[in-house]
Design an enzyme around this catalytic site. Sequence first.
Site, PDB file in Angstrom:
ATOM      1  CB  CYS A   1     -12.858   2.675 -31.238  1.00  0.00           C
ATOM      2  SG  CYS A   1     -11.863   2.543 -32.716  1.00  0.00           S
TER       3      CYS A   1
ATOM      4  N   GLY B   1       0.755  -1.237   0.000  1.00  0.00           N
ATOM      5  CA  GLY B   1       0.000   0.000   0.000  1.00  0.00           C
ATOM      6  C   GLY B   1       0.786   1.288   0.000  1.00  0.00           C
TER       7      GLY B   1
ATOM      8  NE  ARG C   1       0.535   2.254  -6.063  1.00  0.00           N
ATOM      9  CZ  ARG C   1      -0.509   2.200  -6.911  1.00  0.00           C
ATOM     10  NH1 ARG C   1      -0.402   2.700  -8.109  1.00  0.00           N
ATOM     11  NH2 ARG C   1      -1.646   1.660  -6.533  1.00  0.00           N
TER      12      ARG C   1
ATOM     13  CE1 TYR D   1      -8.067   1.623 -10.259  1.00  0.00           C
ATOM     14  CE2 TYR D   1      -5.985   1.758 -11.443  1.00  0.00           C
ATOM     15  CZ  TYR D   1      -6.949   1.015 -10.808  1.00  0.00           C
ATOM     16  OH  TYR D   1      -6.790  -0.337 -10.694  1.00  0.00           O
TER      17      TYR D   1
ATOM     18  N   PRO E   1       4.896  -5.256  -0.388  1.00  0.00           N
ATOM     19  CG  PRO E   1       7.166  -4.697  -0.565  1.00  0.00           C
ATOM     20  CD  PRO E   1       6.214  -5.618   0.172  1.00  0.00           C
TER      21      PRO E   1
HETATM   22  N1  LLP Z   1      -1.236  -7.097  -0.814  1.00  0.00           N
HETATM   23  C1  LLP Z   1      -2.522  -7.217  -1.171  1.00  0.00           C
HETATM   24  C2  LLP Z   1      -3.364  -8.178  -0.482  1.00  0.00           C
HETATM   25  C3  LLP Z   1      -3.033  -6.413  -2.203  1.00  0.00           C
HETATM   26  O1  LLP Z   1      -4.307  -6.525  -2.542  1.00  0.00           O
HETATM   27  C4  LLP Z   1      -2.189  -5.485  -2.861  1.00  0.00           C
HETATM   28  C5  LLP Z   1      -2.701  -4.634  -3.933  1.00  0.00           C
HETATM   29  C6  LLP Z   1      -0.835  -5.406  -2.455  1.00  0.00           C
HETATM   30  C7  LLP Z   1      -0.406  -6.224  -1.423  1.00  0.00           C
HETATM   31  C8  LLP Z   1       0.145  -4.470  -3.082  1.00  0.00           C
HETATM   32  O2  LLP Z   1      -0.210  -3.150  -2.908  1.00  0.00           O
HETATM   33  P1  LLP Z   1       0.798  -1.968  -3.335  1.00  0.00           P
HETATM   34  O3  LLP Z   1       2.013  -2.044  -2.438  1.00  0.00           O
HETATM   35  O4  LLP Z   1       1.164  -2.166  -4.746  1.00  0.00           O
HETATM   36  O5  LLP Z   1       0.012  -0.736  -3.113  1.00  0.00           O
HETATM   37  N2  LLP Z   1      -4.419  -1.491  -9.934  1.00  0.00           N
HETATM   38  C9  LLP Z   1      -4.320  -0.465  -8.922  1.00  0.00           C
HETATM   39  C10 LLP Z   1      -3.759  -0.984  -7.623  1.00  0.00           C
HETATM   40  C11 LLP Z   1      -4.517  -2.148  -7.048  1.00  0.00           C
HETATM   41  C12 LLP Z   1      -3.896  -2.718  -5.819  1.00  0.00           C
HETATM   42  C13 LLP Z   1      -4.519  -4.011  -5.444  1.00  0.00           C
HETATM   43  N3  LLP Z   1      -3.914  -4.658  -4.306  1.00  0.00           N
HETATM   44  C14 LLP Z   1      -3.513   0.698  -9.494  1.00  0.00           C
HETATM   45  O6  LLP Z   1      -3.084   0.634 -10.637  1.00  0.00           O
HETATM   46  O7  LLP Z   1      -3.326   1.694  -8.817  1.00  0.00           O
END
Ligand code: LLP
Length: 422
Positions: free
Chosen positions: A348, A239, A276, A316, A274
């Site tokens: 399109c 997150g 992103r 988004y 992690p």
């Molecule tokens: N763990 C779980 C259980 C998750 O559902 C997610 C992301 C992560 C870890 C990793 O989260 P991060 O560190 O990447 O924030 N498609 C969206 C983001 C969706 C995230 C879904 N879950 C976007 O492009 O912003």
Amino acid sequence: MHYFLYRGSELYCEDLPISRIAEEVKTPFYLYSHQTLTRHFRVFDEAFEDLPHLICFAVKANANLAILKLFAREGSGFDVVSGGELYRALRAGADPQKIVYAGVGKTPEEIRDALQAGILMFNVESPQELKAIEEVAASLGTQARVALRVNPDVDPQTHPYISTGLKKNKFGFDIRSALQEYRVARQLPHLEIVGIHIHIGSQIVEIAPFRDAFDRVISFIADLKREGIAIRYLDLGGGLGIPYKDEEPPTPKDLAQALSSVASSLDCTFVLEPGRVIVGNAGILVTRVLYHKSTPEKHFLIVDAGMNDLIRPSLYGSYHGIQPVIRKGDKGDSQPSSIIADVVGPICESGDFLAKDRRLPEAAPGELLAVMTAGAYGFTMSSNYNARPRVAEVLVKGSEYRVIRQRETYADLVRGEKIPEW
Ligand code: LLP
């Protein structure tokens, strides 16, 4: 911090001019920097060095085998959410003992495959899923390690589509009923309770929601302890946000400090998922300008990448920086004139854009643009919409590059399709 930097007028990835890769690979393509990926993984890992911890990279952010392999070599585990992601992680050489498996809709087949692979634990999201895992484990004559995903009901103040820890979201067990569910799980003979899981959302740019969630889950762990349920793994999900534009998110060190200030006395391993923050700005999407079209209302730069290649802006309203691969105005040239344009793709749909009303240097057909910060949820969310082959992925290390996923062909588009004889 990343290694996509100008040298003179040319944008480089590490020691390679991006224009050279584009000549050889053609456009569009995703381009990743090995050094950036490695650096980000290490910075994150080192931030938590004072706590017993395991990093499980979130495969959904970037699932390319070469990239998963790079993290596996760094000692990473993996957070998977499907049989396909499990397959990818194992194919990349992941240690099954470092794989955690989340997701609200695991099928019996997926559960079986994960049990047979010997993963670290399932992050369980519902009472019925607990029973399903119990049944599959019983049929295999084994025990399944489980953590319950609890929903701490905190607002991560991010885009509603990517906040997951509010009680109205579909994820996990409501924290108020979770104690009862742990009691139920304890009675199931083929389950071994080893942990607890939270994940409150993505692209979180404040520390406060993390602190709130940590506080809630830690007091819940105390409740479990009173019941005689010991937690060995506290999985805190992912997150952490990144700067796409002018955000100033907390650093991994800030996150680690927030955690150690409340949790360092807990006798457990902290799992972090992690996605992103590790891969986001280690990747870009390189695209070529096809046309410049002006209407009385607007300028449009029509490029060869579309929403099927990078859906984040359409889905988004996300911002991605856009930079010319060859910059004009260096070497004493007169300043390039700029325009305010929508950067749009060939799909399109009016929703097919990479940027809206963006001030950009004027770009003629044939010029290359770099869509920045596209390493996370870029390729993994791409599709074949409008029968567009998915693009190539390229990894640079120093002055070398490798195509780590070939561009799809038209034949790939129809692979597996059959026309019935009638
Ligand atoms: N763990 C779980 C259980 C998750 O559902 C997610 C992301 C992560 C870890 C990793 O989260 P991060 O560190 O990447 O924030 N498609 C969206 C983001 C969706 C995230 C879904 N879950 C976007 O492009 O912003």
